[in-house]
Design a protein around this motif. Structure first.
Motif, PDB file in Angstrom:
ATOM      1  N   UNK A 137     -81.309  18.209   9.417  1.00 21.67           N
ATOM      2  CA  UNK A 137     -82.187  17.454   9.115  1.00 21.67           C
ATOM      3  C   UNK A 137     -82.906  17.162  10.557  1.00 21.67           C
ATOM      4  N   UNK A 138     -82.152  18.026  11.761  1.00 18.67           N
ATOM      5  CA  UNK A 138     -83.457  18.089  12.814  1.00 18.67           C
ATOM      6  C   UNK A 138     -84.311  19.151  12.677  1.00 18.67           C
ATOM      7  N   UNK A 139     -83.139  20.428  11.932  1.00 16.38           N
ATOM      8  CA  UNK A 139     -84.312  21.711  11.845  1.00 16.38           C
ATOM      9  C   UNK A 139     -85.374  21.370  10.923  1.00 16.38           C
ATOM     10  N   UNK A 140     -84.429  21.046   9.724  1.00 14.55           N
ATOM     11  CA  UNK A 140     -86.435  20.755   8.715  1.00 14.55           C
ATOM     12  C   UNK A 140     -87.268  20.251   8.581  1.00 14.55           C
ATOM     13  N   UNK A 141     -87.050  19.077  10.278  1.00 12.60           N
ATOM     14  CA  UNK A 141     -87.988  18.729  10.173  1.00 12.60           C
ATOM     15  C   UNK A 141     -89.584  18.626   9.622  1.00 12.60           C
ATOM     16  N   UNK A 142     -89.506  18.070   8.057  1.00 16.01           N
ATOM     17  CA  UNK A 142     -90.078  17.981   7.159  1.00 16.01           C
ATOM     18  C   UNK A 142     -90.878  16.287   7.328  1.00 16.01           C
ATOM     19  N   UNK A 143     -92.088  17.749   7.117  1.00 14.35           N
ATOM     20  CA  UNK A 143     -93.341  16.298   7.447  1.00 14.35           C
ATOM     21  C   UNK A 143     -93.998  16.150   6.088  1.00 14.35           C
ATOM     22  N   UNK A 144     -95.187  15.093   5.350  1.00 17.29           N
ATOM     23  CA  UNK A 144     -95.277  14.835   4.650  1.00 17.29           C
ATOM     24  C   UNK A 144     -96.342  16.324   3.859  1.00 17.29           C
ATOM     25  N   UNK A 145     -95.831  15.912   2.955  1.00 21.16           N
ATOM     26  CA  UNK A 145     -96.561  17.057   1.272  1.00 21.16           C
ATOM     27  C   UNK A 145     -95.481  18.527   1.784  1.00 21.16           C
ATOM     28  N   UNK A 146     -94.954  18.732   2.519  1.00 19.17           N
ATOM     29  CA  UNK A 146     -94.082  19.492   2.729  1.00 19.17           C
ATOM     30  C   UNK A 146     -92.682  19.287   1.770  1.00 19.17           C
ATOM     31  N   UNK A 147     -92.449  20.791   1.008  1.00 18.92           N
ATOM     32  CA  UNK A 147     -91.347  20.725   0.089  1.00 18.92           C
ATOM     33  C   UNK A 147     -90.208  20.786   1.013  1.00 18.92           C
ATOM     34  N   UNK A 148     -89.243  19.476   0.931  1.00 21.74           N
ATOM     35  CA  UNK A 148     -88.308  19.340   1.424  1.00 21.74           C
ATOM     36  C   UNK A 148     -87.596  18.661   0.682  1.00 21.74           C
ATOM     37  N   UNK A 149     -85.902  19.169   0.742  1.00 17.24           N
ATOM     38  CA  UNK A 149     -85.244  18.228  -0.026  1.00 17.24           C
ATOM     39  C   UNK A 149     -84.512  17.235   0.768  1.00 17.24           C
ATOM     40  N   UNK A 150     -84.844  16.778   1.844  1.00 21.61           N
ATOM     41  CA  UNK A 150     -84.695  15.805   3.106  1.00 21.61           C
ATOM     42  C   UNK A 150     -85.665  14.606   2.745  1.00 21.61           C
ATOM     43  N   UNK A 151     -85.405  13.940   3.433  1.00 19.87           N
ATOM     44  CA  UNK A 151     -86.200  12.646   3.998  1.00 19.87           C
ATOM     45  C   UNK A 151     -87.305  13.170   5.209  1.00 19.87           C
ATOM     46  N   UNK A 152     -88.622  12.745   5.252  1.00 22.59           N
ATOM     47  CA  UNK A 152     -89.250  13.069   6.141  1.00 22.59           C
ATOM     48  C   UNK A 152     -89.040  12.517   7.466  1.00 22.59           C
ATOM     49  N   UNK A 153     -88.825  14.045   8.138  1.00 26.04           N
ATOM     50  CA  UNK A 153     -88.383  13.866   9.484  1.00 26.04           C
ATOM     51  C   UNK A 153     -89.460  12.262  10.760  1.00 26.04           C
ATOM     52  N   UNK A 154     -88.131  11.633  11.349  1.00 27.23           N
ATOM     53  CA  UNK A 154     -87.941  10.153  11.692  1.00 27.23           C
ATOM     54  C   UNK A 154     -87.662  11.040  13.382  1.00 27.23           C
ATOM     55  N   UNK A 155     -88.856  10.364  14.734  1.00 22.40           N
ATOM     56  CA  UNK A 155     -87.899  10.987  15.676  1.00 22.40           C
ATOM     57  C   UNK A 155     -87.210  10.205  16.159  1.00 22.40           C
ATOM     58  N   UNK A 156     -87.334   8.347  15.735  1.00 21.55           N
ATOM     59  CA  UNK A 156     -86.334   7.411  15.551  1.00 21.55           C
ATOM     60  C   UNK A 156     -84.918   7.684  15.400  1.00 21.55           C
ATOM     61  N   UNK A 157     -84.657   8.780  13.601  1.00 22.53           N
ATOM     62  CA  UNK A 157     -83.088   8.980  13.254  1.00 22.53           C
ATOM     63  C   UNK A 157     -83.067  10.409  14.116  1.00 22.53           C
ATOM     64  N   UNK A 158     -83.841  10.879  14.388  1.00 21.34           N
ATOM     65  CA  UNK A 158     -83.238  12.149  15.784  1.00 21.34           C
ATOM     66  C   UNK A 158     -82.598  11.795  17.000  1.00 21.34           C
ATOM     67  N   UNK A 159     -83.423  10.282  17.600  1.00 26.40           N
ATOM     68  CA  UNK A 159     -83.274   9.701  18.786  1.00 26.40           C
ATOM     69  C   UNK A 159     -81.404   9.366  18.229  1.00 26.40           C
ATOM     70  N   UNK A 160     -81.553   8.545  17.558  1.00 27.53           N
ATOM     71  CA  UNK A 160     -80.340   7.638  16.909  1.00 27.53           C
ATOM     72  C   UNK A 160     -78.843   8.290  16.735  1.00 27.53           C
ATOM     73  N   UNK A 161     -79.095  10.097  16.445  1.00 25.84           N
ATOM     74  CA  UNK A 161     -78.481  11.149  16.053  1.00 25.84           C
ATOM     75  C   UNK A 161     -78.427  10.999  17.660  1.00 25.84           C
ATOM     76  N   UNK A 162     -79.331  11.960  18.833  1.00 26.97           N
ATOM     77  CA  UNK A 162     -78.898  12.507  19.672  1.00 26.97           C
ATOM     78  C   UNK A 162     -77.931  11.430  20.660  1.00 26.97           C
TER      79      UNK A 162
END
Length: 190
Positions: A148-173
């Motif tokens: 998820x951290x690596x994918x860093x999807x943005x709106x409009x990107x073709x990704x199979x995961x949700x749009x990257x969210x810095x809060x979620x990344x911080x929760x993981x850290x």
């Protein structure tokens, strides 16, 4: 004259887009290497709880045994950085294990914070640390969070995961830091 102005605007837009892309890649790499650094710290604390056994038997734990592609917008830069680290290791005379091309038998992983998600979380003794330290160690969940951290999807990107969210990344850290804290607590470290 009009087309000249358009070219200048186009150039400015291209430069701005490149700067934004470079900043995005730098942020992804910073977040990713920080997460891998926490995992490395965790494994150094639980080394005697299973890591030593895996390394000494030269099976490299449950590692996939090879170089794994890292996806996402930063993949080219990460590959370039890995190549540089590998070349430096070869220059200094690293002795590589036949199982993993990045494991120097004298100093460990030569790509350290740039390991693939699968390699970074590989630990076949998760149940030992769960019981001993009261943590939940789920290799699949941890790998997915690193992806998820690596994918860093943005709106409009073709990704199979949700749009990257810095809060979620911080929760993981924070989760990774909490795992380290629990191990340190049980081990009596400050």
């Amino acid at each position: 004259m009009y087309s000249m102005e358009g070219a200048v605007i186009g150039s400015d837009h291209t430069v701005l887009a490149k700067q934004e892309s470079d900043q995005r890649i730098a942020r992804i790499i910073k977040d990713y290497t920080e997460c891998i650094g926490y995992l490395n710290d965790f494994f150094s604390l639980v080394y005697d709880d299973g890591c030593r056994e895996c390394i000494e038997t030269s099976t490299v734990c449950c590692c996939v045994g090879g170089f794994e592609y890292v996806g996402g917008p930063a993949s080219d830069k990460i590959d370039e950085m890995r190549d540089e680290l590998y070349a430096k290791a070869v220059e200094r005379g690293a002795r590589f294990d036949g199982y993993c091309g990045h494991l120097d038998l004298d100093s460990g992983c030569v790509i350290s914070e740039l390991k693939s998600p699968t390699c970074a979380v590989a630990f076949c003794h998760g149940e030992k640390v769960e019981e001993k330290y009261g943590i939940e160690y789920d290799m699949d969940d941890l790998r997915k969070e690193l992806e998820y951290v690596l994918a860093d999807c943005e709106k409009g990107d073709k990704c199979s995961i949700p749009v990257a969210n810095q809060d979620r990344i911080q929760e993981f850290k924070d989760y990774l830091k909490d795992m380290i804290g629990k191990v340190e607590n049980v081990q009596g470290k400050p």
